[in-house]
Design an enzyme around this catalytic site. Structure first.
Site, PDB file in Angstrom:
ATOM      1  N   LYS A 126       0.831  -1.211   0.000  1.00 47.76           N
ATOM      2  CA  LYS A 126       0.000   0.000   0.000  1.00 47.76           C
ATOM      3  C   LYS A 126       0.868   1.264   0.000  1.00 47.76           C
ATOM      4  CE  LYS A 126      -3.936  -2.197   0.085  1.00 47.76           C
ATOM      5  NZ  LYS A 126      -4.876  -2.136  -1.027  1.00 47.76           N
ATOM      6  N   GLU A 157     -10.253   5.354   2.326  1.00 49.45           N
ATOM      7  CA  GLU A 157     -11.027   4.230   2.840  1.00 49.45           C
ATOM      8  C   GLU A 157     -10.046   3.134   3.227  1.00 49.45           C
ATOM      9  OE1 GLU A 157     -10.099   4.449  -0.202  1.00 49.45           O
ATOM     10  OE2 GLU A 157      -9.450   2.402  -0.643  1.00 49.45           O
ATOM     11  N   SER A 191       2.184  -9.613  -0.609  1.00 47.64           N
ATOM     12  CA  SER A 191       1.775  -8.198  -0.629  1.00 47.64           C
ATOM     13  C   SER A 191       1.903  -7.522   0.726  1.00 47.64           C
ATOM     14  CB  SER A 191       0.345  -8.067  -1.150  1.00 47.64           C
ATOM     15  OG  SER A 191      -0.528  -8.899  -0.412  1.00 47.64           O
TER      16      SER A 191
HETATM   17  C1  LIG Z   1      -1.606  -6.998   2.541  1.00 47.19           C
HETATM   18  C2  LIG Z   1      -2.681  -6.762   1.547  1.00 47.19           C
HETATM   19  N1  LIG Z   1      -2.655  -7.441   0.386  1.00 47.19           N
HETATM   20  C3  LIG Z   1      -3.614  -7.280  -0.552  1.00 47.19           C
HETATM   21  C4  LIG Z   1      -4.673  -6.418  -0.342  1.00 47.19           C
HETATM   22  C5  LIG Z   1      -5.705  -6.306  -1.406  1.00 47.19           C
HETATM   23  O1  LIG Z   1      -5.654  -5.131  -2.131  1.00 47.19           O
HETATM   24  P1  LIG Z   1      -5.193  -5.075  -3.636  1.00 47.19           P
HETATM   25  O2  LIG Z   1      -5.992  -6.101  -4.387  1.00 47.19           O
HETATM   26  O3  LIG Z   1      -5.512  -3.691  -4.062  1.00 47.19           O
HETATM   27  O4  LIG Z   1      -3.743  -5.363  -3.693  1.00 47.19           O
HETATM   28  C6  LIG Z   1      -4.748  -5.684   0.849  1.00 47.19           C
HETATM   29  C7  LIG Z   1      -5.849  -4.746   1.086  1.00 47.19           C
HETATM   30  O5  LIG Z   1      -6.043  -4.194   2.136  1.00 47.19           O
HETATM   31  C8  LIG Z   1      -3.723  -5.866   1.827  1.00 47.19           C
HETATM   32  O6  LIG Z   1      -3.730  -5.202   2.985  1.00 47.19           O
END
Ligand SMILES: Cc1ncc(COP(=O)(O)O)c(C=O)c1O
Length: 408
Positions: free
Chosen positions: A86, A108, A376
């Site tokens: 993020k 949000e 992620s």
């Molecule tokens: C660690 C993590 N991975 C993935 C996501 C999913 O979001 P996005 O599909 O935009 O990567 C989030 C959303 O809060 C998240 O905190």
């Protein structure tokens, strides 16, 4: 995407007239920044010195041996400052806010990661900050609420609708419409009206640019497959964009919740339950009923618990460039345990969806295969959910004792 932000009929900006000038201002600022080579340099420098980029690409030797393939490599977005990808988007948008001369940011958040990242950026750049978060998510992600407040943000629990991410987005748009002059809405994923899907993808593309270079440096070749979890789609778009023109299979993994057949999931592109519609200012696949009412979604991972999905991913599904799958809550918890025990990695519940699907498919791949999984985010924020799922007796005792102390 075309001038209107449409791609193969998806996307666009279906916004109230009152917001039109604000969106045009944002688009102009984004275009100018994108065409200015100094801007990407400034962004890369900020990400290097503040967020710790480039994040490593880790060879998961034990997992590779366990699943019988040559290489499982993990892109470590968990090592960004604030613990998830993020930060890439938020810091980029923060630089744009400075260019536009605004003084307040709103956002949000579902899992709280985007909220913490935005509150962090606001603290660093000296912006006022308000975060909208569904009441259900406030309850399940309390540690992140704590940090957002410590960072100086006002956290507003949203009590309308089903009290999760989509309701928080609606509330943020309401705020924006009445404070456009001073405020920028830092949308957290590759969704929403144009230019957000394109702009968020642009900032997140730093993941894919690095990962492509790193895998070639480490293995001398491209990977066979790249896996990423898909909530709104920003981490997936980020890593996939590095490999879009390569002969690499791209796999997006959505929240299968209790199982696709139960209807209790948040899978828009891997299930047959979603249909194309317009909501929250853009056109994409939504989990909606025949009257266009949004359906209730379910996932153990708050960050994947969303009714819509990036319009760019809807296009990539229809064009066949990305394959979409779903992982159930149960498979995700089991994958998280495997990653922890075999490799010492603690993925966020969201990221563990990508791990779950990769682990399911790896044993059927030829032994020389190389795959990349995008981690992620880190799993620390999920301690309450994971401890409940594993019914950890030591943790329960700790919580009881702590509750007793507060009672006294
Ligand atoms: C660690 C993590 N991975 C993935 C996501 C999913 O979001 P996005 O599909 O935009 O990567 C989030 C959303 O809060 C998240 O905190």
């Amino acid at each position: 995407m075309d001038e209107q932000g449409m791609i193969n009929g998806f996307g666009g900006a279906f916004i109230p007239e009152i917001l039109r000038a604000t969106f045009e201002e944002l688009e102009d600022a984004f275009r100018a920044a994108r065409n200015d080579p100094a801007f990407w340099r400034e962004y890369k420098d900020l990400m290097a010195n503040y967020s710790g980029r480039p994040t490593p690409l880790t060879f998961a030797e034990n997992l590779s041996t366990h699943f019988g393939i040559a290489g499982i490599y993990i892109k470590r977005e968990d090592l960004n400052h604030t613990g998830a990808h993020k930060a890439n988007n938020v810091m980029g948008q923060g630089l744009l806010v400075k260019r536009m001369g605004k003084t307040r940011v709103i956002a949000e958040t579902g899992a709280g990661q985007h909220g913490v990242a935005t509150a962090t950026m606001a603290a660093k750049f000296g912006f006022e900050c308000t975060i909208y978060m569904g009441e259900v998510d406030v309850e399940r992600q309390r540690p992140n609420v704590f940090w957002m407040e410590r960072l100086g943000a006002e956290v507003v629990p949203v009590r309308r609708g089903t009290r999760i991410l989509k309701d928080a987005i609606n509330e943020a748009f309401r705020d924006w419409a009445s404070h456009m002059d001073t405020t920028h809405y830092v949308l957290g994923t590759a969704c929403g009206p144009h230019p957000f899907p394109e702009m968020v993808t642009y900032f997140q593309s730093i993941i894919g640019r690095e990962a492509r270079q790193q895998i070639i440096e480490q293995t001398g070749r491209l990977p066979d497959r790249v896996y990423a979890c898909v909530g709104g789609g920003s981490n997936a778009m980020g890593i996939f964009s590095g490999f879009m023109d390569d002969p690499v299979e791209l796999v997006g993994v959505e929240a299968g919740g209790k199982g696709l057949s139960t209807g209790r999931h948040a899978s828009r592109l891997a299930s047959n339950d979603a249909s194309v519609g317009v909501a929250q200012g853009y056109k994409t696949y939504f989990l909606q009923n025949e009257d266009g009412q949004m359906r209730e979604t379910h996932s153990v991972a708050a960050g994947l618990d969303y009714v819509g999905v990036s319009p760019i991913l809807s296009h990539l599904k229809e064009s066949g460039r990305v394959r979409f799958e779903a992982a159930t809550d149960k498979a995700v918890l089991s994958a998280m345990e495997t990653a922890i025990q075999k490799e010492g990695l603690i993925p966020a519940l969201e990221s563990a969806h990508a791990f779950a699907r990769a682990f399911e498919e790896a044993p059927d791949l030829p032994p020389e295969s190389v795959i990349v999984i995008n981690q992620s985010g880190r799993g620390d924020k999920d301690i309450f959910t994971v401890a409940d799922a594993f019914a950890d007796p030591g943790w329960q005792q700790f919580i009881r004792k702590k509750a007793g102390e507060y009672h006294a």
